[in-house]
Enzyme design. Structure first.
Site, PDB file in Angstrom:
ATOM      1  N   LYS A   1       0.844  -1.199   0.000  1.00 52.99           N
ATOM      2  CA  LYS A   1       0.000   0.000   0.000  1.00 52.99           C
ATOM      3  C   LYS A   1       0.878   1.246   0.000  1.00 52.99           C
ATOM      4  O   LYS A   1       0.693   2.163  -0.806  1.00 52.99           O
ATOM      5  CB  LYS A   1      -0.888  -0.014   1.261  1.00 52.99           C
ATOM      6  CG  LYS A   1      -1.831   1.157   1.373  1.00 52.99           C
ATOM      7  CD  LYS A   1      -2.415   1.303   2.774  1.00 52.99           C
ATOM      8  CE  LYS A   1      -3.115   0.057   3.239  1.00 52.99           C
ATOM      9  NZ  LYS A   1      -3.915   0.303   4.476  1.00 52.99           N
TER      10      LYS A   1
ATOM     11  N   LYS B   1       2.976  -2.289  11.304  1.00 53.40           N
ATOM     12  CA  LYS B   1       1.686  -2.226  12.005  1.00 53.40           C
ATOM     13  C   LYS B   1       1.936  -2.549  13.465  1.00 53.40           C
ATOM     14  O   LYS B   1       2.881  -3.251  13.804  1.00 53.40           O
ATOM     15  CB  LYS B   1       0.719  -3.263  11.428  1.00 53.40           C
ATOM     16  CG  LYS B   1      -0.737  -2.936  11.709  1.00 53.40           C
ATOM     17  CD  LYS B   1      -1.230  -1.910  10.739  1.00 53.40           C
ATOM     18  CE  LYS B   1      -2.601  -1.391  11.085  1.00 53.40           C
ATOM     19  NZ  LYS B   1      -3.149  -0.584   9.985  1.00 53.40           N
TER      20      LYS B   1
ATOM     21  N   ASP C   1      -5.682   3.339  13.762  1.00 55.41           N
ATOM     22  CA  ASP C   1      -6.392   2.277  13.026  1.00 55.41           C
ATOM     23  C   ASP C   1      -7.614   1.961  13.905  1.00 55.41           C
ATOM     24  O   ASP C   1      -8.036   2.839  14.679  1.00 55.41           O
ATOM     25  CB  ASP C   1      -5.477   1.050  12.820  1.00 55.41           C
ATOM     26  CG  ASP C   1      -6.050   0.051  11.823  1.00 55.41           C
ATOM     27  OD1 ASP C   1      -5.949   0.284  10.609  1.00 55.41           O
ATOM     28  OD2 ASP C   1      -6.636  -0.974  12.243  1.00 55.41           O
TER      29      ASP C   1
END
Ligand code: NDP
Ligand code: 2IT
Length: 453
Positions: A116, A128, A168
């Site tokens: 991405k 992440k 997130d």
């Protein structure tokens, strides 16, 4: 050995080395299998063992987070930061606080983030992090103490040129504030080590809106390629968090009709369009469940979880032209894809990360429904994060319009590169293949150029 056998060998090894990490396996299988036409054409990736290297995080940090609840009791959670790949820039990716978080989920999200971020055309690597901490039902003070405890370990591993986390699921402006405050307290440095910051202390305009707006811009580009537009289209949206709310907002801006939203307990359907102000009040101000929404919007219908179709989700069984899955992974199943097809849906545009199950994806492809993969369609959030880093580095703050022009242009470019790559490999409009190959090529070539490190 054939190229297909090479890919399968890497995937089979992963099943042994990453047991029980189902979502990670799902994400790697999708990406690696889609690279077949590239790998058949270019031998250097196999010669340089790129697949074996790219599926292993450069570093996975797992730590204990102890915090004190409002009763004075010690609570313990897991903390994670998976620094997956830094070939094209410092690690970048969100933090998720949700009870379902485990190492496999962190690795799937970190792996997706690599490609991405490459697609944005900006210099950011993939990462992440997060925790199995459940923010639901916690007081504001408990959220603050948890964020402080989490940062007390995380600060050792991040830095403005090293790793820059963001939000997130379960991590929004409030959490980023508490995390930033603790970082500054520990280090004494006012640094752009997080994105999604408040506008008064280094945040970027439009970062909050960027993922949802960007997702709609992507859909607009895709439809325009086939001489269609969003105007007047009935759009089914799932989720009711940051991405869903700003998807709904931008859909209204472009003359579409967002007919639904959902949360983990139910779905709201309003044929004439969701009342955005009411939704924002319930979700952003009161952090309440959607069952409260039906009482303030008389034209709407609430469908609770227990009434969902077997193996499916009510939101995808509504009549719609375009679907925007914007809640979480694997929320659009084969049963759902069949219902969307039957009802005439022409485009499924992923706002969430990996919301579509593999069998649903296969069905979507076979039935020629347009499909925008999340790593392309939801990249507007991380791209605007990079714009925030850029503003921090130059000590500037741009206007909303300036950021929006850049965001629109980035989403247009991501569509272009994914689409053109699909044409290059003989599968025009297959943006899964196009996005995966375009993102992979950039990262893999950078890894080769930097040697065996
Ligand atoms: P939020 O926490 O703001 O909202 C999440 C929404 O999804 C809520 O409505 C939540 O319902 C629902 N949801 C979460 N988990 C589940 C579940 N297991 N089952 C059913 N519903 C669920 O998160 P975001 O809007 O930020 O994120 C949504 C998706 O978009 C995620 O996949 C995320 O990874 C992705 N994404 C986010 C970006 C960002 O910038 N924020 C950028 C790119 C992708 P409830 O409140 O009931 O739990
Ligand atoms: O999945 C994602 O792209 C995000 N959660 C945003 C990451 C970021 O660094 O802005």
């Amino acid at each position: 050995m054939s190229t297909k056998a090479y890919i399968e060998r890497v995937l089979n090894t992963l099943e042994v080395t990453s047991p029980g990490q189902d979502e990670f396996y799902q994400a790697t299988e999708e990406v690696l299998l889609s690279l077949l036409p590239l790998l058949e054409e270019e031998s250097r990736y196999e010669e340089q063992n790129i697949l074996e290297r790219i599926v292993i995080p450069e570093r996975s940090i797992i730590f204990r987070v102890n915090w004190i609840d409002d009763m004075g009791k010690i609570q313990t959670n897991f903390g994670y930061r998976v620094q997956f790949n830094s070939a094209i820039g410092p690690y970048k990716g969100g933090l998720r606080f949700h009870p379902s978080v485990n190492l496999g989920i962190m690795k799937f999200l970190g792996f997706e983030q690599i490609f991405k971020n490459a697609l944005t055309g900006l210099q950011i690597g993939g990462a992440k992090g997060g925790s199995n901490f459940d923010p639901k039902g916690k007081s504001d003070n408990e959220i603050m103490r948890f964020c402080q405890a989490f940062m007390t370990e995380l600060y050792k591993h991040i830095g403005k040129h090293k790793d820059v986390p963001a939000g997130d699921i379960g991590v929004g402006a409030r959490e980023i504030g508490y995390l930033f405050g603790q970082y500054k307290k520990i280090t004494g440095e006012f640094d752009g080590i997080l994105t999604g910051k408040g506008l008064n202390w280094g945040g970027s305009r439009e970062r909050k809106e960027a993922t949802g707006y960007g997702s709609v811009y992507f859909a607009e580009n895709f439809l325009a390629k086939y001489n269609k537009s969003l105007k007047g289209k009935r759009c089914a949206v799932s989720g009711s968090g940051n991405v869903a709310i700003h998807t709904i907002e931008k859909l209204y801006d472009l003359g579409a009709i967002p007919i639904s939203c959902s949360d983990s307990r139910g779905t709201i359907y309003h044929k004439e369009g969701i009342d955005l102000a009411a939704l924002k009040t319930i979700k952003e101000v009161h952090h309440d469940s959607l069952d409260k929404y039906a009482s303030v919007d008389s034209g709407s219908l609430y469908i609770p979880l227990k009434e969902y179709p077997k193996d499916g989700h009510a939101v995808w069984h509504l009549e719609c032209d375009v679907a925007f899955p914007s809640a979480t992974q694997n929320e659009l199943t084969l049963v759902d894809a069949k219902a969307l097809h039957k009802n005439g849906c022409i485009l499924i545009n992923e706002g969430a990360n990996m919301p579509t199950t593999p069998d649903a994806l296969k069905y979507i492809k076979e039935n020629k429904i347009l499909f925008s993969p999340g790593k392309a369609a939801n990249a507007g959030g991380v791209a605007t994060s990079q714009l925030e880093m850029s503003q921090n580095a130059s000590m500037a703050q741009w206007s909303f319009e300036e950021v929006d022009i850049k965001l629109r242009s980035i989403m247009g470019n991501i569509f272009k590169i994914a689409y053109e790559t699909s044409v290059e490999f003989g599968c025009e409009g297959d943006l899964v293949t196009g996005a995966n190959i375009a993102g992979f090529r950039k990262v893999a070539d950078s890894m080769i150029e930097q040697g065996a490190v």
